[in-house]
Design a protein around this motif. Structure first.
Motif, PDB file in Angstrom:
ATOM      1  N   ASP A  89      46.545  21.204  27.339  1.00 30.64           N
ATOM      2  CA  ASP A  89      47.013  21.656  28.656  1.00 30.64           C
ATOM      3  C   ASP A  89      47.428  23.123  28.685  1.00 30.64           C
ATOM      4  O   ASP A  89      48.349  23.493  29.425  1.00 30.64           O
ATOM      5  CB  ASP A  89      48.173  20.767  29.146  1.00 30.64           C
ATOM      6  N   ILE A  90      46.797  23.963  27.866  1.00 30.40           N
ATOM      7  CA  ILE A  90      47.024  25.406  27.951  1.00 30.40           C
ATOM      8  C   ILE A  90      45.800  26.029  28.611  1.00 30.40           C
ATOM      9  O   ILE A  90      44.665  25.726  28.255  1.00 30.40           O
ATOM     10  CB  ILE A  90      47.253  26.025  26.557  1.00 30.40           C
ATOM     11  N   THR A  91      46.043  26.881  29.600  1.00 27.63           N
ATOM     12  CA  THR A  91      44.953  27.576  30.280  1.00 27.63           C
ATOM     13  C   THR A  91      44.749  28.940  29.623  1.00 27.63           C
ATOM     14  O   THR A  91      45.702  29.706  29.461  1.00 27.63           O
ATOM     15  CB  THR A  91      45.283  27.765  31.773  1.00 27.63           C
ATOM     16  N   TYR A  92      43.516  29.229  29.252  1.00 34.50           N
ATOM     17  CA  TYR A  92      43.207  30.526  28.638  1.00 34.50           C
ATOM     18  C   TYR A  92      42.370  31.367  29.594  1.00 34.50           C
ATOM     19  O   TYR A  92      41.343  30.910  30.104  1.00 34.50           O
ATOM     20  CB  TYR A  92      42.429  30.329  27.326  1.00 34.50           C
ATOM     21  N   VAL A  93      42.821  32.580  29.830  1.00 34.17           N
ATOM     22  CA  VAL A  93      42.070  33.553  30.628  1.00 34.17           C
ATOM     23  C   VAL A  93      41.857  34.757  29.719  1.00 34.17           C
ATOM     24  O   VAL A  93      42.752  35.594  29.543  1.00 34.17           O
ATOM     25  CB  VAL A  93      42.851  33.948  31.903  1.00 34.17           C
ATOM     26  N   LEU A  94      40.688  34.841  29.108  1.00 33.39           N
ATOM     27  CA  LEU A  94      40.437  35.851  28.082  1.00 33.39           C
ATOM     28  C   LEU A  94      39.378  36.851  28.529  1.00 33.39           C
ATOM     29  O   LEU A  94      38.504  36.544  29.327  1.00 33.39           O
ATOM     30  CB  LEU A  94      40.000  35.158  26.787  1.00 33.39           C
ATOM     31  N   GLY A  95      39.525  38.058  28.009  1.00 34.84           N
ATOM     32  CA  GLY A  95      38.607  39.133  28.393  1.00 34.84           C
ATOM     33  C   GLY A  95      38.960  39.768  29.727  1.00 34.84           C
ATOM     34  O   GLY A  95      38.257  40.666  30.199  1.00 34.84           O
ATOM     35  N   GLN A  96      40.048  39.341  30.344  1.00 35.24           N
ATOM     36  CA  GLN A  96      40.461  39.859  31.652  1.00 35.24           C
ATOM     37  C   GLN A  96      41.886  39.404  31.959  1.00 35.24           C
ATOM     38  O   GLN A  96      42.448  38.556  31.284  1.00 35.24           O
ATOM     39  CB  GLN A  96      39.527  39.317  32.740  1.00 35.24           C
ATOM     40  N   HIS A  97      42.459  40.006  32.991  1.00 35.34           N
ATOM     41  CA  HIS A  97      43.701  39.514  33.596  1.00 35.34           C
ATOM     42  C   HIS A  97      43.385  39.197  35.066  1.00 35.34           C
ATOM     43  O   HIS A  97      42.626  39.932  35.719  1.00 35.34           O
ATOM     44  CB  HIS A  97      44.814  40.571  33.548  1.00 35.34           C
ATOM     45  N   ARG A  98      43.977  38.094  35.575  1.00 41.32           N
ATOM     46  CA  ARG A  98      43.804  37.743  36.987  1.00 41.32           C
ATOM     47  C   ARG A  98      45.116  37.982  37.726  1.00 41.32           C
ATOM     48  O   ARG A  98      46.202  37.674  37.195  1.00 41.32           O
ATOM     49  CB  ARG A  98      43.402  36.273  37.135  1.00 41.32           C
ATOM     50  N   THR A  99      45.025  38.476  38.934  1.00 41.44           N
ATOM     51  CA  THR A  99      46.242  38.792  39.680  1.00 41.44           C
ATOM     52  C   THR A  99      47.096  37.550  39.922  1.00 41.44           C
ATOM     53  O   THR A  99      48.330  37.611  39.861  1.00 41.44           O
ATOM     54  CB  THR A  99      45.888  39.443  41.033  1.00 41.44           C
ATOM     55  N   GLU A 100      46.447  36.404  40.172  1.00 38.01           N
ATOM     56  CA  GLU A 100      47.226  35.200  40.490  1.00 38.01           C
ATOM     57  C   GLU A 100      48.082  34.711  39.326  1.00 38.01           C
ATOM     58  O   GLU A 100      49.097  34.033  39.533  1.00 38.01           O
ATOM     59  CB  GLU A 100      46.303  34.075  40.977  1.00 38.01           C
ATOM     60  N   ASP A 101      47.695  35.066  38.106  1.00 30.57           N
ATOM     61  CA  ASP A 101      48.479  34.640  36.945  1.00 30.57           C
ATOM     62  C   ASP A 101      49.774  35.430  36.828  1.00 30.57           C
ATOM     63  O   ASP A 101      50.674  35.055  36.070  1.00 30.57           O
ATOM     64  CB  ASP A 101      47.662  34.794  35.655  1.00 30.57           C
ATOM     65  N   PHE A 102      49.877  36.508  37.582  1.00 31.37           N
ATOM     66  CA  PHE A 102      51.082  37.336  37.564  1.00 31.37           C
ATOM     67  C   PHE A 102      51.887  37.205  38.857  1.00 31.37           C
ATOM     68  O   PHE A 102      53.116  37.208  38.825  1.00 31.37           O
ATOM     69  CB  PHE A 102      50.702  38.806  37.324  1.00 31.37           C
TER      70      PHE A 102
END
Length: 465
Positions: A59-72
C-alpha cells in the motif's frame, strides 16, 4: 504529537534517495499506519537499492522520475529530503496550501518526549556526538545515537525507553527544519563554525543562521556548550538564553567551563576546578580532537554524568570511521582514512595531526569554498600530493601555483579513481611515511558520498600486496 496521530494521514515522502534515510522514513511511516506516497525525480532503476529495502511493505504509492502537484497540495504532511531546498517549487506549493512540511529531524523532535542532546558544528559533530554517547553508556545510562552517518532517524523512536537519552547529530539542513518549528534540544553543543556548503547556501550568514537553531529556542534551564576559541561561535553568545558552558584550549576562570592547561583537560563547575584527563592519555590524534573531547565533557556533565565516568569513557575512546581512521600498516607505511574531511579546514587539521612525512590524497568536488589556506598548507607540509579529479582540485592547484611561482610548470598527479590514487600514493610512500586520505573537498562526481569515498579507500588499501 504522538505516533498514533500519523495513522491514516496522507504523507508524501519527497526524495527516497539512496543513503538509507529515506527508506527508513518510509518504513516508519508505513508501519505507523500512514498512507505513504514516495516521490523522487530519480528513476526506478536508479533507486533500485532503496526500493528493494521496501519490497515487503504494501500500500505504498510510488511516483518516480517526476513530482506531481497533487502529491504536495492535497497531502496531510510532506516529509522533505534534506537535499531539497525550502525554496523548491513543490515545497512552496505545499506550504501555500497549508500542508505542513517536515524533515526527519523536526518530526523526531515532535514525537520524542525524551531529553535530547543535540550536536552541531562544521567539524567534529560525529566524533563529539559519538563520544557523548559512549560516556553516557559508560555511566550506565540508556542512550541512543541518532543522525550519525547514514542510519535512518525516525525508526529510532521505536527504541526509546522512559529513561533513554538521545544524542542527535544535527546538520545545518536538519536544523533548518527545527528552526521552522521553533524547536531546540535540551542540551546543545556547537563544536565550531567555518565556511561550508556554500554551493547550497547563498552566504556564510545564511549557513550560520541555520546552525543557530540548535540554541535559539532553548529555555533558560537548558544548557548550551560552545567553543570559546571559535570566532563565529563566540559571536553567538549574546543570542543564547541559558548560561553557556564554554570550552577552550586556554584556561577559563569564570563560569562553567572545560579547558586545557599544562597538558591536561580541566572542568570548572563555577566553584571547583578538577582535572578530567591528561592529554597524553587520549587515544585520538590531533589538536582538533582535543576540542571534540572538551565539548563532549561539557555535554556529559550537563547530562549529569560524574567526572570519573567521563574520564573512563574518554580514555577508552578510539574515534570513529572515516576520521583519521588507521586502516593498515604495510611495508612500514601507515594508511589513514580521513574521508570525512570534506572542507579545507578539516583537511588542514588532519594534515597537522602528523609529525611523520605525509603522502596525501586530496581534492575532489567544489562546494564553493576558498582553498587558498589549504593550498598553502599542502605546499608546506605534504611530502607528496595525489589529487582526486574535480573542480576543487583545479582550484587548489591554481592556488598553489599562484602562491609559489616555482610550481607554475609542475604537473600534479590527478587520479580519476580511488584505486589509481592509492596506487600512485603507494608508489611515492617510503618506510615511516603516512598515506593520508584527507580530501578537503566534497565527494560527489567520483563517489556517492564521503562514506563511499572512505570505503573505497579502505578497499583499495586492503587489496595492496
Amino acid at each position: 504529537m504522538n505516533i498514533s496521530d500519523l495513522k491514516g494521514k496522507k504523507i508524501t515522502v519527497m526524495g527516497l534517495g539512496l543513503h538509507g534515510g529515506g527508506a527508513g522514513a518510509v518504513r516508519f511511516l508505513s508501519l505507523s499506519g500512514a498512507k505513504v506516497t514516495v516521490t523522487d525525480i530519480k528513476s526506478k532503476e536508479e533507486l533500485k537499492p532503496s526500493l528493494e529495502k521496501l519490497e515487503d511493505l504494501k500500500d505504498i504509492t510510488y511516483v518516480l522520475g517526476q513530482h506531481r502537484t497533487e502529491d504536495f497540495s492535497k497531502a496531510d504532511m510532506i516529509l522533505k529530503n534534506p537535499a531539497a531546498s525550502w525554496m523548491d517549487k513543490y515545497v512552496k506549493l505545499a506550504m501555500d496550501n497549508n500542508v505542513p512540511v517536515e524533515m526527519d529531524s523536526s518530526l523526531f523532535f515532535k514525537l520524542c518526549e525524551n531529553p535530547i542532546i543535540g550536536v552541531t558544528g562544521t567539524k567534529g559533530k560525529t566524533t563529539t556526538a559519538t563520544l557523548i554517547y559512549e560516556i553516557l553508556k559508560s555511566a550506565g545510562k540508556d542512550a541512543i545515537k541518532v543522525g550519525i552517518g547514514q542510519a535512518s532517524v525516525l525508526d529510532k523512536l521505536e527504541d526509546l525507553k522512559k529513561d533513554t537519552v538521545v544524542v542527535f547529530e544535527l546538520s545545518s539542513w536538519r536544523l533548518s527544519a527545527l528552526g521552522r518549528s521553533k524547536l531546540s534540544p535540551r542540551v546543545a553543543v556547537v563544536t565550531n563554525i567555518y565556511p561550508d556548503h556554500l554551493n547550497y547556501y547563498k552566504s556564510m550568514e545564511e549557513y550560520a543562521n541555520d546552525k543557530k537553531n540548535i540554541f535559539l529556542y532553548q529555555a533558560r534551564g537548558d544548557v548550551c556548550v560552545i567553543n570559546a576559541d571559535n570566532e563565529i561561535v563566540r559571536g553567538f553568545e549574546k543570542e543564547i538564553k541559558p548560561k553557556p558552558v564554554k570550552f577552550s584550549k586556554n584556561k577559563i576562570s569564570n563560569g562553567n567551563s572545560v579547558y586545557l592547561e599544562n597538558g591536561s583537560i580541566y572542568f570548572n563547575d563555577g566553584v571547583d576546578e578538577r582535572k578530567v584527563v591528561d592529554e597524553k592519555d587520549i587515544k585520538l590524534r590531533g589538536e582538533h580532537n582535543l576540542e571534540n573531547v572538551m565539548a563532549a565533557v561539557g555535554a556529559a556533565w550537563a547530562a549529569g554524568v560524574e567526572l570519573g565516568a567521563i574520564k573512563k569513557a574518554v580514555l577508552k575512546f578510539e574515534g570513529v570511521a572515516h576520521r583519521l581512521e588507521v586502516v593498515r600498516e604495510l611495508d612500514g607505511v601507515k594508511y589513514v582514512n580521513d574521508s570525512a574531511a570534506t572542507m579545507p579546514e578539516a583537511a588542514i587539521s588532519g594534515l597537522n595531526s602528523f609529525s611523520e612525512p605525509v603522502v596525501i590524497i586530496a581534492g575532489g568536488s567544489d562546494k564553493n569554498l576558498n582553498m587558498d589556506e589549504f593550498a598553502k598548507t599542502l605546499a608546506e607540509k605534504a611530502q607528496v600530493i595525489v589529487f582526486l579529479k574535480g573542480a576543487a582540485t583545479d582550484k587548489i592547484i591554481l592556488a598553489m601555483k599562484k602562491a609559489d611561482p616555482s610550481l607554475v610548470d609542475k604537473e600534479f598527479a590527478v587520479a580519476d579513481s580511488m584505486e589509481k590514487a592509492v596506487e600512485l600514493a603507494r608508489r611515492e610512500a617510503k618506510e615511516g611515511d603516512v598515506v593520508l586520505l584527507s580530501p578537503g573537498a566534497a565527494s560527489f562526481g567520483l563517489f556517492l558520498n564521503e562514506f563511499d569515498r572512505g570505503d573505497k579507500f579502505k578497499e583499495a588499501v586492503k587489496s595492496l600486496k
